[in-house]
Structures are given as C-alpha cells and as structure tokens.
Design a protein around this motif. Structure first.
Motif, PDB file in Angstrom:
ATOM      1  N   ARG A   1       3.851   4.461  11.285  1.00 61.69           N
ATOM      2  CA  ARG A   1       4.567   4.101  10.061  1.00 61.69           C
ATOM      3  C   ARG A   1       5.721   3.145  10.358  1.00 61.69           C
ATOM      4  NH1 ARG A   1       5.789   9.759   7.044  1.00 61.69           N
ATOM      5  NH2 ARG A   1       3.827  10.798   7.510  1.00 61.69           N
ATOM      6  N   LEU A   2       6.454   3.422  11.441  1.00 58.71           N
ATOM      7  CA  LEU A   2       7.578   2.559  11.799  1.00 58.71           C
ATOM      8  C   LEU A   2       7.085   1.160  12.170  1.00 58.71           C
ATOM      9  CD1 LEU A   2      10.545   2.020  12.370  1.00 58.71           C
ATOM     10  CD2 LEU A   2      10.239   3.053  14.639  1.00 58.71           C
ATOM     11  N   ALA A   3       5.974   1.085  12.918  1.00 62.01           N
ATOM     12  CA  ALA A   3       5.417  -0.221  13.279  1.00 62.01           C
ATOM     13  C   ALA A   3       5.011  -0.999  12.033  1.00 62.01           C
ATOM     14  CB  ALA A   3       4.213  -0.037  14.209  1.00 62.01           C
TER      15      ALA A   3
ATOM     16  N   LEU B   1      -3.371  -6.561  11.826  1.00 61.02           N
ATOM     17  CA  LEU B   1      -3.358  -5.176  12.293  1.00 61.02           C
ATOM     18  C   LEU B   1      -4.395  -5.017  13.401  1.00 61.02           C
ATOM     19  CD1 LEU B   1      -3.369  -3.532   8.742  1.00 61.02           C
ATOM     20  CD2 LEU B   1      -1.375  -3.854  10.219  1.00 61.02           C
ATOM     21  N   ASP B   2      -3.933  -4.741  14.611  1.00 64.02           N
ATOM     22  CA  ASP B   2      -4.817  -4.630  15.771  1.00 64.02           C
ATOM     23  C   ASP B   2      -5.080  -3.155  16.075  1.00 64.02           C
ATOM     24  OD1 ASP B   2      -6.351  -5.134  17.969  1.00 64.02           O
ATOM     25  OD2 ASP B   2      -4.690  -5.798  19.248  1.00 64.02           O
ATOM     26  N   GLU B   3      -6.227  -2.649  15.625  1.00 64.92           N
ATOM     27  CA  GLU B   3      -6.603  -1.243  15.796  1.00 64.92           C
ATOM     28  C   GLU B   3      -5.437  -0.314  15.450  1.00 64.92           C
ATOM     29  OE1 GLU B   3      -8.957  -0.167  19.167  1.00 64.92           O
ATOM     30  OE2 GLU B   3      -9.659  -2.209  19.451  1.00 64.92           O
TER      31      GLU B   3
ATOM     32  N   THR C   1       8.157  -2.204  10.183  1.00 66.92           N
ATOM     33  CA  THR C   1       8.759  -3.343  10.874  1.00 66.92           C
ATOM     34  C   THR C   1       7.977  -4.624  10.602  1.00 66.92           C
ATOM     35  OG1 THR C   1       9.543  -1.852  12.611  1.00 66.92           O
ATOM     36  CG2 THR C   1       9.494  -4.196  13.134  1.00 66.92           C
ATOM     37  N   GLY C   2       6.635  -4.531  10.626  1.00 64.32           N
ATOM     38  CA  GLY C   2       5.804  -5.708  10.389  1.00 64.32           C
ATOM     39  C   GLY C   2       5.908  -6.243   8.977  1.00 64.32           C
ATOM     40  N   LEU C   3       6.341  -5.385   8.026  1.00 66.96           N
ATOM     41  CA  LEU C   3       6.403  -5.792   6.623  1.00 66.96           C
ATOM     42  C   LEU C   3       7.826  -6.051   6.130  1.00 66.96           C
ATOM     43  CD1 LEU C   3       3.736  -3.325   5.210  1.00 66.96           C
ATOM     44  CD2 LEU C   3       3.579  -5.825   5.177  1.00 66.96           C
ATOM     45  N   LEU C   4       8.813  -5.940   7.024  1.00 69.33           N
ATOM     46  CA  LEU C   4      10.218  -6.130   6.623  1.00 69.33           C
ATOM     47  C   LEU C   4      10.444  -7.447   5.900  1.00 69.33           C
ATOM     48  CD1 LEU C   4      12.532  -4.883   9.515  1.00 69.33           C
ATOM     49  CD2 LEU C   4      12.791  -4.369   7.096  1.00 69.33           C
TER      50      LEU C   4
ATOM     51  N   GLY D   1       2.933 -10.995   9.504  1.00 69.48           N
ATOM     52  CA  GLY D   1       3.397  -9.765  10.116  1.00 69.48           C
ATOM     53  C   GLY D   1       2.344  -9.289  11.101  1.00 69.48           C
ATOM     54  N   TYR D   2       2.769  -8.553  12.120  1.00 74.17           N
ATOM     55  CA  TYR D   2       1.846  -8.170  13.188  1.00 74.17           C
ATOM     56  C   TYR D   2       2.133  -6.736  13.614  1.00 74.17           C
ATOM     57  CZ  TYR D   2      -0.315  -8.099  17.865  1.00 74.17           C
ATOM     58  OH  TYR D   2      -1.060  -7.762  18.959  1.00 74.17           O
ATOM     59  N   VAL D   3       1.090  -5.911  13.667  1.00 74.32           N
ATOM     60  CA  VAL D   3       1.198  -4.543  14.174  1.00 74.32           C
ATOM     61  C   VAL D   3       0.183  -4.392  15.294  1.00 74.32           C
ATOM     62  CG1 VAL D   3       1.003  -2.083  13.631  1.00 74.32           C
ATOM     63  CG2 VAL D   3       1.928  -3.674  11.921  1.00 74.32           C
ATOM     64  N   SER D   4       0.671  -4.130  16.505  1.00 74.80           N
ATOM     65  CA  SER D   4      -0.211  -4.059  17.672  1.00 74.80           C
ATOM     66  C   SER D   4      -0.816  -2.674  17.811  1.00 74.80           C
ATOM     67  CB  SER D   4       0.559  -4.413  18.944  1.00 74.80           C
ATOM     68  OG  SER D   4       1.564  -3.448  19.193  1.00 74.80           O
TER      69      SER D   4
END
Length: 592
Positions: free
Chosen positions: A477-479, A493-495, A482-485, A414-417
């Motif tokens: 929170r939404l990001a 997790l990028d910053e 989405t990354g953990l769906l 999973g990826y959160v920008s």
C-alpha cells in the motif's frame, strides 16, 4: 498419508512476539497456536500477510525459539534439540541462498558438502534431481544466468541433496510463471507419492492448497480453520455464482459494483470474461439482481478459495470493510494512444532479450505484460518506464520519445517495483515526504497529497512506523501511495501482488479499477493469470518474441483447441507458450 505414523509436527499453545525498533509496537507473530500435521502428506499453510506462516516454518526448522508453548517435529522437542531436527529436515525459505557466480553443478556440490552427503550417494541423487527438475542440460550454466523459475527449481534441488523426512517450503512459487509453477508442483507431488515425504508448504496460491491433504488457515497470528480442502470449500457451499456482464460492460466494472456492496456480497472476481461472486447467506436475491443490472447468474460449485474468502470476510463486519476508492481524474481524450512501440529491440551483447516488438496502449487502459520467467517482459517493462534504453526501434510514452527525453517522460509516470524499494529505515510519513519532494511537490500541495494517499490506502495511524517493519500488505500500500503522490498519467506496476494473499489482491485491484475509470493508464506485469482478466488487453511474450496480443477473450479463444472451448487464462497462457516452444523446436528436431 503414512497410516499409523507419528505426526510430522505437533504445536501446542505456541506464542512468538517480535520486538521492533523505533516507534512501532511489538509484533505478535503467533498467538496460542495449536496444530497437528500428519506424516507422509502435503500440508498447506494459507492466510493473509502477517498471519504467522513464515514464523511457524522458521520455528519448525529450529531457526527461531518460541516464547511459550511446545513444538515437536518428527517427535523431537525443537526447543531442546534444534540441531537434531535440522539433521532430519530440509527447509527452503522464500529467498533461497543460491550462489549466483557458481554453476548449477557447483551449487549442488556446495550444498552436498554443507550437508555432509557422502560421495558415493551423490551421483545417483544428482541424476534423480536433475531429471526431476529438467536442469540436466544446464549444469554448467551460472545460477545467476537462470530464469526465476529455474532458480526456484535449483533451490529445491539443493534443498533435497540429502533425503529429508520433512520438507518445509515457504512460498516456493512466488514470482514464478504458471509453467514453472506447474513443474515445481509436479516435483513436490512426485516426492510425496514416491517417497511418502512429509511436506509443509506456505502459499499465496489457493489452487496450490487445493492439492494438499490438509489445509490450515491462519489470520493475525491465530488459527482460523483447519481441514481437508473439501471441508474448507464447504464454508462457501451453495453461495457461489457466475454472472455474465451485459454488452459493453467490462467484467472488472461489474466486479467493482459487487465489491462495493459488502452487505450482500462476500467476494467477487473476474473469471473468463464473467464475474464469479459469493453472496452473503442472508442477502436478498432481489438486491443482488439489482446489483447485477439484469446480468444473468447461475450457481457454480465452491472452490477452496471461495471457502477461504468466506472465512476471512466473516471476521470483518461489512461496515468495517474498506471503502471504495475515489477515482483519480486525469486528462480526458479517452482512446488517445499514450504509449507507442514500434519494432522495439533490446540486446545485451549478442543476446536478444526483446526482438522487434510492436504495440500501443490507450489512455485509461489496463494493459498486461505476461510471459514465463526470462521471456523478455521485464526488459520491455523497464524500457517503457525509461529505466533502460532500447537498442533500436521507436518508443513514445506520454507524448515523449524515450530514446531522446527519458527524464521528461518520467515526470508523467508512476512506478511500483516488485521488491519493496522504499527506505526501510524511514517512517511512512518520511518516505512520502521524501518522494513527494523528488516528484516536485512542495508546501501545502505536498501536505494535501500526503493526506489524500494516507486516507486512500488506509495508512492512517502508521505514519510513524518504520517502513521496513510494516507487514507485506502495508508495504505494498505504501509503495502504491508513493507511486501515485504526483498523480501520474501512467502507472507502471511490476508484479505488485507477488506473494500477497487473495484478500490483499482483491483490495489492490479495486483501487486499480478506480484509477483506470478516472483515466489513469496502467501497465502491469503479473504471474497471477487470474489478474489478466482485469486487463483490457494483454501481451504474451516468450524468448523475447511477442506470441499473442488482444483482449483476454481473444487470447483465450486463440488458445482453444476447439470452437467454444472454455479455457481459464492460466491454461490459455500455458497452451500458447507451449505451442510456440514446440514450433521452435520442430526445425531443430528435423535437422537432427
């Protein structure tokens, strides 16, 4: 502070409401706000996302008009004479508009032209600004080729090409590494002391607000508190303690246990391998001792951040605080290596962004990538995610060699920008449905996972809100949701907390701790050095090279100049980076 001078800003009964498109209700940005800002001093605006800090600065700069109330800046009614105000102030927004295809010098010239700075004043002013920002060596470099910290310093220099009477700074150090952040604040403090400049700064860093003469705490469009840093600190007087976890217990685990007892504990955060916490005044000491499980505790002086947390938590009853997140279970095999990096290199033409880097990451580990802006950590991060191919070396993620099968590995991560990368014109529910489908979720399984993440990240009631209109904390929170769906094994997790307030960071890290406890591996980049304390191990990079790797305790010990010296992570980070840079400069100096 300039004694006898008229206030820099007087606001009385300010109200501002923003109409929103689609199905979202109008947003109250300021609600009957009244403040007076002294001249010739540093003043901080602090508060959670969506509290109205940016709106107040934009009103003060004459870029917005209040719906009601009055606002005077430097004695001028902003509503009646916005241009007269703009002629005497300078404003640096969160995203300052540098022209990236122009050089440093060309940007300075352009902003001087825009502000009508006479040619005979420019030479002296440029020399002062370039010396102050240490950009004199880079006047010919394109702005787009500067690191994040250097861009912020250039933005500040462009803001100051004319001599303002009031400087408005909207979170000037967001996304800036600790070294550059310290340099930026030295510049600002020099301006205040040497020129008696009035400065109003909004900031997510409470240690920055500690430097200011006045602090205004805002929440949900209202003023919660005001005073000197000492007066804000006094809200937590005699309530702050440090506890040392027992053998084998990670500080973040003890912190999570304390946060999950809001009837006793106001706040808790890892610090130097220990846990700093604030007890509720009415809490029974025996109940706290039971939570600590025998860990010794000792009182410590309150900081401004402690006072800030007491103020914000006092408005939320313990029963209304977020419930502890449920750990997400993944495959067992604790200690299994899930990321393996050997002699990793990435070049951009002749420029080496990452030079022969090697490390591994184990399942369930929180692993931090730290470094100054331009150090190579983002390039390393993007290679680990499969978003950027390596030039050479070995890289295996979740059992898949990324040089040959990047798509296969992406299904397990999973990826959160850092920047909000979802579709702003889609609602919360539409984004979750779209990305769930992209991850291969369908039918009942997709509905079940959407329901689970809406509950987990407290997004219930926001399903029909356009994502682009959510406050910053809700976007984060939404990001994450989405990354953990698709319940990935590894989360990048990028910053993720860049620009978020202390309250939102606590909630974010409580979730990450639960994920790691369930076996999810977390790779994170951050400029908040306090967040390195949550990590099992960290890497510090600079100029593409790996400078240090180890537990936070090992890295702090390495940076200490004497045995037993107690350093916080920010001082350790700056010490290690500065030492490496001094070492690299030494041969050049000797050769000269």
């Amino acid at each position: 502070m300039t004694h006898g001078a008229a206030p820099a800003l007087i606001a009385e009964g300010l109200r501002k409401v923003f109409a929103t498109k689609g199905r979202a209700a109008p947003s109250q940005a300021l609600d009957d706000l009244s403040i007076t800002v002294a001249a010739g001093a540093l003043t901080a605006l602090v508060g959670p996302d969506g509290s109205g800090k940016t709106t107040l600065l934009r009103l003060a700069a004459g870029l917005l008009r209040a719906d009601s109330g009055s606002l005077h800046v430097l004695g001028i009614d902003v509503a009646k004479s916005p241009q007269a105000v703009q002629d005497r102030i300078s404003y640096m927004p969160q995203r300052f508009g540098l022209y990236e295809d122009l050089s440093v010098q060309e940007n300075l010239d352009l902003y001087s032209d825009l502000h009508g700075v006479p040619a005979d004043l420019r030479r002296e002013r440029y020399a002062r600004l370039l010396e102050m920002t240490d950009l004199g060596r880079f006047t010919k470099r394109l702005a787009g080729k500067l690191s994040g910290g250097m861009k912020q310093k250039l933005g500040l220099a462009c803001t100051l090409v004319r001599s303002p009477e009031l400087l408005l700074l909207d979170e000037p150090t967001v996304g800036v590494d600790p070294l550059s952040r310290r340099e930026l604040w030295q510049i600002v403090q020099q301006l205040v002391e040497a020129q008696h400049l009035s400065v109003i700064v909004s900031t997510a860093y409470l240690d920055e607000a500690e430097r200011c003469a006045q602090v205004f705490v805002m929440r949900e469009a209202k003023l919660v508190a005001k005073g000197t840093p000492a007066q804000i600190r006094d809200n937590a007087k005699d309530l702050c303690f440090i506890a040392k976890p027992g053998q084998g217990l990670h500080a973040r685990t003890l912190q999570a246990r304390l946060l999950d007892a809001p009837a006793c504990i106001i706040d808790a955060v890892p610090e130097g391998g220990e846990v700093r916490f604030i007890r509720r005044p009415q809490a029974d000491i025996q109940d706290i001792a039971a939570l600590l499980g025998g860990a010794p505790m000792e009182p410590v002086p309150a900081r401004l951040e402690d006072g800030f947390m007491v103020l914000l938590r006092s408005q939320v009853s313990p029963s209304r605080e977020p419930a502890a997140p449920t750990p997400v279970a993944v495959a067992a095999n604790e200690g299994e290596v899930v990321i393996e990096v050997k002699d990793l290199v990435r070049k951009f033409d002749d420029f080496v962004a990452v030079a022969s880097t090697s490390f591994d990451v184990r399942r369930g580990e929180i692993f931090g990538l730290l470094g100054p802006n331009g150090a190579g950590k983002t390039t390393t991060f993007r290679m680990l995610c499969g978003l950027l191919p390596a030039s050479s070396g070995f890289l295996q993620v979740a059992g898949v060699n990324l040089r040959h099968a990047r798509a296969q590995a992406r299904a397990k991560i999973g990826y959160v920008s850092q920047k909000f990368a979802l579709y702003g014109n889609l609602t919360v529910a539409e984004n979750l449905s779209f990305f769930g489908g992209a991850y291969g979720l369908r039918g009942a399984r997709l509905r079940q996972r959407i329901g689970a993440v809406l509950k987990e990240f407290e997004l219930g009631g926001q399903e029909d809100a356009p994502s682009g209109q959510l406050p910053g904390g809700f976007k984060q929170r939404l990001a994450m949701a989405t990354g953990l769906l698709h319940e990935p094994e590894i989360l990048f997790l990028d910053e993720p907390t860049s620009g978020t307030d202390a309250l939102a960071r606590r909630e974010f890290w409580r979730r990450i701790t639960a994920l790691a406890a369930g076996g999810v591996t977390v790779i994170i980049t951050t400029h908040f050095m306090e967040e390195a304390e949550y990590c099992d191990r960290i890497v510090i990079q600079d100029a593409g090279k790996l400078l240090a790797i180890g537990t936070p305790h090992e890295v702090r010990a390495r940076a200490a100049s004497a045995p037993g010296q107690r350093l916080n992570m920010e001082d350790a980070f700056i010490g290690i980076v500065q030492q490496a840079r001094d070492h690299d400069r030494a041969p050049a100096v000797a050769a000269a």
